[in-house]
Design a protein around this motif. Sequence first.
Motif, PDB file in Angstrom:
ATOM      1  N   TYR A 192       0.860  -1.178   0.000  1.00 20.85           N
ATOM      2  CA  TYR A 192       0.000   0.000   0.000  1.00 20.85           C
ATOM      3  C   TYR A 192       0.895   1.227   0.000  1.00 20.85           C
ATOM      4  O   TYR A 192       2.003   1.210   0.544  1.00 20.85           O
ATOM      5  CB  TYR A 192      -0.902   0.027   1.234  1.00 20.85           C
ATOM      6  CG  TYR A 192      -2.066  -0.929   1.145  1.00 20.85           C
ATOM      7  CD1 TYR A 192      -3.216  -0.559   0.480  1.00 20.85           C
ATOM      8  CD2 TYR A 192      -1.999  -2.179   1.728  1.00 20.85           C
ATOM      9  CE1 TYR A 192      -4.287  -1.431   0.386  1.00 20.85           C
ATOM     10  CE2 TYR A 192      -3.058  -3.050   1.642  1.00 20.85           C
ATOM     11  CZ  TYR A 192      -4.203  -2.670   0.970  1.00 20.85           C
ATOM     12  OH  TYR A 192      -5.255  -3.540   0.884  1.00 20.85           O
ATOM     13  N   SER A 204       1.155   5.449   0.830  1.00 22.18           N
ATOM     14  CA  SER A 204       0.542   6.504   1.619  1.00 22.18           C
ATOM     15  C   SER A 204      -0.198   7.477   0.707  1.00 22.18           C
ATOM     16  O   SER A 204       0.305   7.867  -0.348  1.00 22.18           O
ATOM     17  CB  SER A 204       1.611   7.255   2.418  1.00 22.18           C
ATOM     18  OG  SER A 204       1.045   8.364   3.068  1.00 22.18           O
ATOM     19  N   ASN A 205      -1.362   7.880   1.119  1.00 17.32           N
ATOM     20  CA  ASN A 205      -2.151   8.831   0.335  1.00 17.32           C
ATOM     21  C   ASN A 205      -1.494  10.206   0.341  1.00 17.32           C
ATOM     22  O   ASN A 205      -1.765  11.029  -0.528  1.00 17.32           O
ATOM     23  CB  ASN A 205      -3.573   8.905   0.880  1.00 17.32           C
ATOM     24  CG  ASN A 205      -4.513   9.627  -0.056  1.00 17.32           C
ATOM     25  OD1 ASN A 205      -4.252   9.740  -1.244  1.00 17.32           O
ATOM     26  ND2 ASN A 205      -5.605  10.116   0.480  1.00 17.32           N
ATOM     27  N   ASP A 206      -0.626  10.481   1.303  1.00 18.72           N
ATOM     28  CA  ASP A 206       0.079  11.757   1.349  1.00 18.72           C
ATOM     29  C   ASP A 206       1.014  11.921   0.156  1.00 18.72           C
ATOM     30  O   ASP A 206       1.317  13.034  -0.244  1.00 18.72           O
ATOM     31  CB  ASP A 206       0.893  11.872   2.645  1.00 18.72           C
ATOM     32  CG  ASP A 206      -0.008  11.934   3.865  1.00 18.72           C
ATOM     33  OD1 ASP A 206      -1.189  12.320   3.705  1.00 18.72           O
ATOM     34  OD2 ASP A 206       0.469  11.592   4.961  1.00 18.72           O
ATOM     35  N   SER A 258       0.552  11.024  -3.058  1.00 20.13           N
ATOM     36  CA  SER A 258      -0.061  11.416  -4.324  1.00 20.13           C
ATOM     37  C   SER A 258      -1.228  12.383  -4.164  1.00 20.13           C
ATOM     38  O   SER A 258      -1.612  13.027  -5.126  1.00 20.13           O
ATOM     39  CB  SER A 258      -0.554  10.170  -5.051  1.00 20.13           C
ATOM     40  OG  SER A 258      -1.617   9.584  -4.315  1.00 20.13           O
ATOM     41  N   HIS A 259      -1.795  12.468  -2.995  1.00 20.68           N
ATOM     42  CA  HIS A 259      -3.000  13.282  -2.757  1.00 20.68           C
ATOM     43  C   HIS A 259      -4.090  12.908  -3.753  1.00 20.68           C
ATOM     44  O   HIS A 259      -4.815  13.750  -4.262  1.00 20.68           O
ATOM     45  CB  HIS A 259      -2.696  14.780  -2.835  1.00 20.68           C
ATOM     46  CG  HIS A 259      -1.660  15.213  -1.865  1.00 20.68           C
ATOM     47  ND1 HIS A 259      -1.880  15.250  -0.515  1.00 20.68           N
ATOM     48  CD2 HIS A 259      -0.370  15.607  -2.046  1.00 20.68           C
ATOM     49  CE1 HIS A 259      -0.789  15.665   0.095  1.00 20.68           C
ATOM     50  NE2 HIS A 259       0.146  15.882  -0.800  1.00 20.68           N
ATOM     51  N   ASP A 260      -4.192  11.610  -4.044  1.00 18.26           N
ATOM     52  CA  ASP A 260      -5.159  11.125  -5.018  1.00 18.26           C
ATOM     53  C   ASP A 260      -6.581  11.297  -4.506  1.00 18.26           C
ATOM     54  O   ASP A 260      -7.467  11.734  -5.243  1.00 18.26           O
ATOM     55  CB  ASP A 260      -4.866   9.647  -5.327  1.00 18.26           C
ATOM     56  CG  ASP A 260      -5.695   9.130  -6.480  1.00 18.26           C
ATOM     57  OD1 ASP A 260      -5.964   9.928  -7.405  1.00 18.26           O
ATOM     58  OD2 ASP A 260      -6.066   7.950  -6.463  1.00 18.26           O
ATOM     59  N   VAL A 261      -6.810  10.968  -3.266  1.00 19.42           N
ATOM     60  CA  VAL A 261      -8.132  11.091  -2.671  1.00 19.42           C
ATOM     61  C   VAL A 261      -8.055  12.147  -1.588  1.00 19.42           C
ATOM     62  O   VAL A 261      -7.310  12.012  -0.631  1.00 19.42           O
ATOM     63  CB  VAL A 261      -8.592   9.736  -2.058  1.00 19.42           C
ATOM     64  CG1 VAL A 261      -9.958   9.879  -1.434  1.00 19.42           C
ATOM     65  CG2 VAL A 261      -8.569   8.653  -3.109  1.00 19.42           C
ATOM     66  N   LYS A 315      -6.046   6.849   4.480  1.00 17.79           N
ATOM     67  CA  LYS A 315      -4.634   7.183   4.684  1.00 17.79           C
ATOM     68  C   LYS A 315      -3.737   6.446   3.700  1.00 17.79           C
ATOM     69  O   LYS A 315      -2.620   6.859   3.451  1.00 17.79           O
ATOM     70  CB  LYS A 315      -4.198   6.827   6.105  1.00 17.79           C
ATOM     71  CG  LYS A 315      -5.020   7.485   7.180  1.00 17.79           C
ATOM     72  CD  LYS A 315      -4.707   8.955   7.286  1.00 17.79           C
ATOM     73  CE  LYS A 315      -5.438   9.549   8.465  1.00 17.79           C
ATOM     74  NZ  LYS A 315      -6.231  10.698   8.117  1.00 17.79           N
ATOM     75  N   TRP A 316      -4.216   5.326   3.181  1.00 21.36           N
ATOM     76  CA  TRP A 316      -3.416   4.483   2.285  1.00 21.36           C
ATOM     77  C   TRP A 316      -4.191   4.215   1.005  1.00 21.36           C
ATOM     78  O   TRP A 316      -5.422   4.204   1.004  1.00 21.36           O
ATOM     79  CB  TRP A 316      -3.071   3.162   2.974  1.00 21.36           C
ATOM     80  CG  TRP A 316      -2.311   3.361   4.232  1.00 21.36           C
ATOM     81  CD1 TRP A 316      -2.822   3.426   5.488  1.00 21.36           C
ATOM     82  CD2 TRP A 316      -0.912   3.560   4.356  1.00 21.36           C
ATOM     83  NE1 TRP A 316      -1.826   3.643   6.400  1.00 21.36           N
ATOM     84  CE2 TRP A 316      -0.639   3.725   5.726  1.00 21.36           C
ATOM     85  CE3 TRP A 316       0.139   3.608   3.457  1.00 21.36           C
ATOM     86  CZ2 TRP A 316       0.648   3.942   6.204  1.00 21.36           C
ATOM     87  CZ3 TRP A 316       1.416   3.811   3.939  1.00 21.36           C
ATOM     88  CH2 TRP A 316       1.657   3.974   5.285  1.00 21.36           C
ATOM     89  N   GLU A 317      -3.486   3.967  -0.066  1.00 20.11           N
ATOM     90  CA  GLU A 317      -4.105   3.608  -1.332  1.00 20.11           C
ATOM     91  C   GLU A 317      -3.391   2.397  -1.898  1.00 20.11           C
ATOM     92  O   GLU A 317      -2.213   2.186  -1.653  1.00 20.11           O
ATOM     93  CB  GLU A 317      -4.056   4.779  -2.309  1.00 20.11           C
ATOM     94  CG  GLU A 317      -2.665   5.278  -2.589  1.00 20.11           C
ATOM     95  CD  GLU A 317      -2.638   6.523  -3.449  1.00 20.11           C
ATOM     96  OE1 GLU A 317      -1.630   6.697  -4.150  1.00 20.11           O
ATOM     97  OE2 GLU A 317      -3.601   7.296  -3.417  1.00 20.11           O
TER      98      GLU A 317
END
Length: 109
Positions: free
Chosen positions: A63, A65-67, A69-72, A80-82
Motif C-alpha cells: 500500500y 501513503s495517500n500523502d 499522491s493526494h489522489d483522494v 490514509k493508504w491507497e
Amino acid sequence: MPTYRTTAVDAVHNDEELRLNLDLLEGRRERAAIREAKAKLQMTKYYNARVRGVTFSPGDFVYRSNDASHDVAGGKLGPKWEGPYEVTEALGDGAYRLRSMDGTILPRT
C-alpha cells in the motif's frame, strides 16, 4: 548609593579572574560536546534496537501513503493508504517502482 559589592571589587584581580574563566570556558564546551555526542549515540542505539527494517522484493504487494499522491482528498476522515500496488523494481534506499492492479506503472510523485 554605592553598594559593598561595587566598592569592594578589585579591577586587576577581577580581570585576571575573567581571563581564567575564558580559558576554562573552552574546556567546558568540549565536555558539553562530548556529553552531547554520547547522548546522541545512546538515542541512536535505542532507536536502532527497536526499529524494524522492511524491504520489498519484486512481486510483493504494498500500500502507498495517500500523502504521496493526494489522489483522494477525503480530509480528516479520508483514507490514509491507497493500493494495493505491485512492486516491479527495487531502486534502492527504500525506493520502489510500483504498478497498479490494472497494469499501469505509477509515475514518480
